[in-house]
Design a protein around this motif. Structure first.
Motif, PDB file in Angstrom:
ATOM      1  N   ASN A  22       0.819  -1.210   0.000  1.00 48.15           N
ATOM      2  CA  ASN A  22       0.000   0.000   0.000  1.00 48.15           C
ATOM      3  C   ASN A  22       0.850   1.256   0.000  1.00 48.15           C
ATOM      4  O   ASN A  22       0.623   2.160  -0.787  1.00 48.15           O
ATOM      5  N   SER A  23       1.873   1.285   0.889  1.00 44.76           N
ATOM      6  CA  SER A  23       2.644   2.518   0.994  1.00 44.76           C
ATOM      7  C   SER A  23       3.437   2.747  -0.285  1.00 44.76           C
ATOM      8  O   SER A  23       3.676   3.876  -0.674  1.00 44.76           O
ATOM      9  N   GLU A  24       3.822   1.653  -0.932  1.00 46.20           N
ATOM     10  CA  GLU A  24       4.556   1.815  -2.192  1.00 46.20           C
ATOM     11  C   GLU A  24       3.656   2.473  -3.238  1.00 46.20           C
ATOM     12  O   GLU A  24       4.093   3.357  -3.953  1.00 46.20           O
ATOM     13  N   GLN A  25       2.403   2.042  -3.258  1.00 50.10           N
ATOM     14  CA  GLN A  25       1.465   2.611  -4.224  1.00 50.10           C
ATOM     15  C   GLN A  25       1.267   4.099  -3.986  1.00 50.10           C
ATOM     16  O   GLN A  25       1.285   4.885  -4.916  1.00 50.10           O
ATOM     17  N   VAL A  26       1.123   4.470  -2.695  1.00 52.32           N
ATOM     18  CA  VAL A  26       0.920   5.873  -2.362  1.00 52.32           C
ATOM     19  C   VAL A  26       2.144   6.685  -2.775  1.00 52.32           C
ATOM     20  O   VAL A  26       2.020   7.724  -3.396  1.00 52.32           O
ATOM     21  N   ASP A  27       3.356   6.152  -2.495  1.00 50.59           N
ATOM     22  CA  ASP A  27       4.587   6.864  -2.856  1.00 50.59           C
ATOM     23  C   ASP A  27       4.680   7.133  -4.347  1.00 50.59           C
ATOM     24  O   ASP A  27       4.938   8.241  -4.765  1.00 50.59           O
ATOM     25  N   SER A  28       4.460   6.074  -5.141  1.00 49.44           N
ATOM     26  CA  SER A  28       4.670   6.259  -6.572  1.00 49.44           C
ATOM     27  C   SER A  28       3.613   7.213  -7.133  1.00 49.44           C
ATOM     28  O   SER A  28       3.893   7.986  -8.044  1.00 49.44           O
ATOM     29  N   GLY A  29       2.413   7.204  -6.544  1.00 49.32           N
ATOM     30  CA  GLY A  29       1.394   8.150  -6.968  1.00 49.32           C
ATOM     31  C   GLY A  29       1.836   9.580  -6.714  1.00 49.32           C
ATOM     32  O   GLY A  29       1.743  10.429  -7.589  1.00 49.32           O
ATOM     33  N   ALA A  30       2.383   9.826  -5.511  1.00 48.52           N
ATOM     34  CA  ALA A  30       2.826  11.174  -5.166  1.00 48.52           C
ATOM     35  C   ALA A  30       3.970  11.606  -6.070  1.00 48.52           C
ATOM     36  O   ALA A  30       4.031  12.746  -6.498  1.00 48.52           O
ATOM     37  N   ASP A  31       4.873  10.681  -6.400  1.00 51.76           N
ATOM     38  CA  ASP A  31       6.008  11.015  -7.260  1.00 51.76           C
ATOM     39  C   ASP A  31       5.547  11.524  -8.609  1.00 51.76           C
ATOM     40  O   ASP A  31       6.004  12.550  -9.074  1.00 51.76           O
ATOM     41  N   SER A  32       4.621  10.805  -9.233  1.00 45.08           N
ATOM     42  CA  SER A  32       4.243  11.201 -10.578  1.00 45.08           C
ATOM     43  C   SER A  32       3.465  12.512 -10.558  1.00 45.08           C
ATOM     44  O   SER A  32       3.633  13.339 -11.436  1.00 45.08           O
ATOM     45  N   SER A  33       2.643  12.755  -9.526  1.00 48.20           N
ATOM     46  CA  SER A  33       1.921  14.024  -9.502  1.00 48.20           C
ATOM     47  C   SER A  33       2.875  15.161  -9.144  1.00 48.20           C
ATOM     48  O   SER A  33       2.699  16.276  -9.597  1.00 48.20           O
ATOM     49  N   ASP A  34       3.928  14.898  -8.356  1.00 51.22           N
ATOM     50  CA  ASP A  34       4.948  15.906  -8.077  1.00 51.22           C
ATOM     51  C   ASP A  34       5.624  16.338  -9.366  1.00 51.22           C
ATOM     52  O   ASP A  34       5.822  17.517  -9.601  1.00 51.22           O
ATOM     53  N   ALA A  35       5.962  15.348 -10.200  1.00 53.47           N
ATOM     54  CA  ALA A  35       6.630  15.644 -11.464  1.00 53.47           C
ATOM     55  C   ALA A  35       5.707  16.463 -12.360  1.00 53.47           C
ATOM     56  O   ALA A  35       6.136  17.430 -12.989  1.00 53.47           O
ATOM     57  N   MET A  36       4.424  16.100 -12.370  1.00 55.78           N
ATOM     58  CA  MET A  36       3.444  16.852 -13.154  1.00 55.78           C
ATOM     59  C   MET A  36       3.342  18.279 -12.635  1.00 55.78           C
ATOM     60  O   MET A  36       3.296  19.227 -13.406  1.00 55.78           O
ATOM     61  N   PHE A  37       3.303  18.400 -11.304  1.00 53.07           N
ATOM     62  CA  PHE A  37       3.184  19.718 -10.671  1.00 53.07           C
ATOM     63  C   PHE A  37       4.394  20.574 -11.026  1.00 53.07           C
ATOM     64  O   PHE A  37       4.258  21.723 -11.418  1.00 53.07           O
ATOM     65  N   MET A  38       5.601  20.014 -10.920  1.00 51.65           N
ATOM     66  CA  MET A  38       6.792  20.789 -11.211  1.00 51.65           C
ATOM     67  C   MET A  38       6.865  21.158 -12.702  1.00 51.65           C
ATOM     68  O   MET A  38       7.373  22.218 -13.040  1.00 51.65           O
ATOM     69  N   ALA A  39       6.359  20.305 -13.568  1.00 52.28           N
ATOM     70  CA  ALA A  39       6.335  20.630 -15.002  1.00 52.28           C
ATOM     71  C   ALA A  39       5.417  21.827 -15.247  1.00 52.28           C
ATOM     72  O   ALA A  39       5.744  22.742 -16.006  1.00 52.28           O
ATOM     73  N   GLU A  40       4.291  21.845 -14.544  1.00 52.48           N
ATOM     74  CA  GLU A  40       3.344  22.961 -14.637  1.00 52.48           C
ATOM     75  C   GLU A  40       3.990  24.240 -14.088  1.00 52.48           C
ATOM     76  O   GLU A  40       3.853  25.310 -14.677  1.00 52.48           O
ATOM     77  N   ILE A  41       4.703  24.108 -12.975  1.00 49.84           N
ATOM     78  CA  ILE A  41       5.400  25.262 -12.391  1.00 49.84           C
ATOM     79  C   ILE A  41       6.436  25.805 -13.389  1.00 49.84           C
ATOM     80  O   ILE A  41       6.568  27.011 -13.568  1.00 49.84           O
ATOM     81  N   GLY A  42       7.148  24.906 -14.048  1.00 49.16           N
ATOM     82  CA  GLY A  42       8.137  25.308 -15.037  1.00 49.16           C
ATOM     83  C   GLY A  42       7.498  26.110 -16.165  1.00 49.16           C
ATOM     84  O   GLY A  42       8.064  27.092 -16.651  1.00 49.16           O
ATOM     85  N   ARG A  43       6.299  25.697 -16.550  1.00 51.99           N
ATOM     86  CA  ARG A  43       5.564  26.375 -17.604  1.00 51.99           C
ATOM     87  C   ARG A  43       5.173  27.791 -17.133  1.00 51.99           C
ATOM     88  O   ARG A  43       5.327  28.767 -17.864  1.00 51.99           O
ATOM     89  N   ILE A  44       4.674  27.862 -15.888  1.00 51.54           N
ATOM     90  CA  ILE A  44       4.284  29.169 -15.334  1.00 51.54           C
ATOM     91  C   ILE A  44       5.507  30.083 -15.226  1.00 51.54           C
ATOM     92  O   ILE A  44       5.454  31.253 -15.594  1.00 51.54           O
TER      93      ILE A  44
END
Ligand code: HEC
Length: 112
Positions: A22-44
């Motif tokens: 379970n915790s592995e699933q939560v971690d990998s989910g957070a990682d990919s949304s972090d990367a998405m978030f930072m990509a959006e920040i880069g765009r801004i």
């Protein structure tokens, strides 16, 4: 009796491994949304900040400091982005706090 102990150990093991999954699933989910978030920040950053501070933090206007050389703390960067200073426009009514904090973090990747 021996069998009961064996069974409980097995059950405990099952419980442990399923928790791990379970915790592995939560971690990998957070990682990919972090990367998405930072990509959006880069765009801004690209359309809100790069006009003065350059795409990679090497400023293109005289009065703006190179972000690559910033010695400000995270909180100081959040504050200057929120409230602006001299020709730097304030963002507090334009961007939400999460985005402003994301920008303050993003700038750190410019440090040489
Ligand atoms: C119109 C030009 C302009 C734009 C656009 C701009 N800045 Fe600035 N920025 C400046 C100037 C000028 C300063 C120096 C202010 C001063 O100290 O008087 C500055 C300072 C900073 C600093 C402090 C650097 C240091 O360590 O001294 C940070 C961090 C910063 N800007 C981030 C940003 C971010 C993030 C954005 C986009 C949301 C942005 N700036 C948009 C002009 C700009």
């Amino acid at each position: 009796m021996g069998r009961l102990i064996y069974f409980s150990a097995f059950a405990a093991l099952l419980l442990l491994t399923s928790c791990g999954d379970n915790s592995e699933q939560v971690d990998s989910g957070a990682d990919s949304s972090d990367a998405m978030f930072m990509a959006e920040i880069g765009r801004i950053y690209g359309f809100k900040c790069a006009i003065c501070h350059g795409k990679k933090g090497r400023s293109v206007i005289k009065t703006a400091p190179h972000l690559t050389e910033s010695t400000m703390s995270f909180n100081e960067r959040v504050a200057i982005i929120k409230y602006g200073k001299t020709t730097m426009p304030p963002q507090k009514d334009v961007l939400d706090v999460k985005t402003i904090e994301g920008l303050a973090k993003y700038i750190e990747s410019f440090k040489e």
